[in-house]
Scaffold this active site. Sequence first.
Site, mmCIF file in Angstrom:
data_model
loop_
_atom_site.group_PDB
_atom_site.id
_atom_site.type_symbol
_atom_site.label_atom_id
_atom_site.label_comp_id
_atom_site.label_asym_id
_atom_site.label_seq_id
_atom_site.Cartn_x
_atom_site.Cartn_y
_atom_site.Cartn_z
ATOM 1 N N ASP A 64 0.821 -1.200 0.000
ATOM 2 C CA ASP A 64 0.000 0.000 0.000
ATOM 3 C C ASP A 64 0.861 1.258 0.000
ATOM 4 O OD1 ASP A 64 -2.365 -1.437 0.051
ATOM 5 O OD2 ASP A 64 -2.523 -1.415 2.239
ATOM 6 N N TYR A 125 7.164 -9.754 6.776
ATOM 7 C CA TYR A 125 7.143 -8.310 6.990
ATOM 8 C C TYR A 125 7.733 -7.986 8.360
ATOM 9 C CZ TYR A 125 3.947 -7.329 3.068
ATOM 10 O OH TYR A 125 3.369 -7.188 1.825
#
Length: 285
Positions: A64, A125
């Site tokens: 994003d 992540y």
Amino acid sequence: MSDEVQPGFVRVRMDLSYDGSGFSGWAKQAGGRRTVQGEIEDALRTVTRSKDTTYELTVAGRTDAGVHARGQVAHVDLPEELWAEHREKLLKRLAGRLAKDVRIWSLTEAPEGFNARFSAIWRRYAYRVTDDPGGVDPLLRSHVLWHDWPLDVDAMNEAARRLLGEHDFAAYCKRREGATTIRTLQELSLVRGDDGIVTATVRADAFCHNMVRSLIGALLFVGDGHRGDEWPGKVLAAGVRDSAVHVVRPHGLTLEEVGYPADELLAARNKEARNKRTLPGAGCC
């Protein structure tokens, strides 16, 4: 959906990193917004002198706006003659064309059956946050979230342990029509470094939209004492979005690494990842 490389083309694996601060995410968008995909495809078209031809990238994980990547992977199918002509100097030419907030580290011919997205078996992540009462080091402000309450990392890890495994993460995802929210969360752990920064490591076979940032939002509420360590698990079991679960800001999040199986297993993984998932025991009606 066939994923065979068309005759006369070669599939090229691309390993890259970027600072997401100046991008409106990975995927190309209408309206001229700056994106990582658009930036690389434009540069590729320019340095290969391909004029009006755009060679589209497929990425391991779309990020994003504001999210960074250290170990992103993509692939692109290029004509064999173009690859043969440019392969030796393509990496350096792209480095000269691309802006300094995106770098490509390697371009290699992908093994048979490789798909940057569907062949991946996990994505890892990291989310970084500090509870220092003075705030964030100015040199790290674009990569570390400031949380202005003291955090109990042990309590956060206890809560995280209850979320591991295969579940329907609908309570922690932004729903997309036709997309499953069933995922296998392989690792969720937090460590406070000597610099006081708390780094959360989050690894799963795949992630649905906003999943990592929602999980971190829930754990922060546990860490600062607003909720007990059983609360994130109860939210997961409820299966619906809870207004108390905040999607934390994107700048603390970095895609660190993408994992792939051995070459001989790539095609099978590619096929498996396209199947719609259901939980064991789920009925049809």
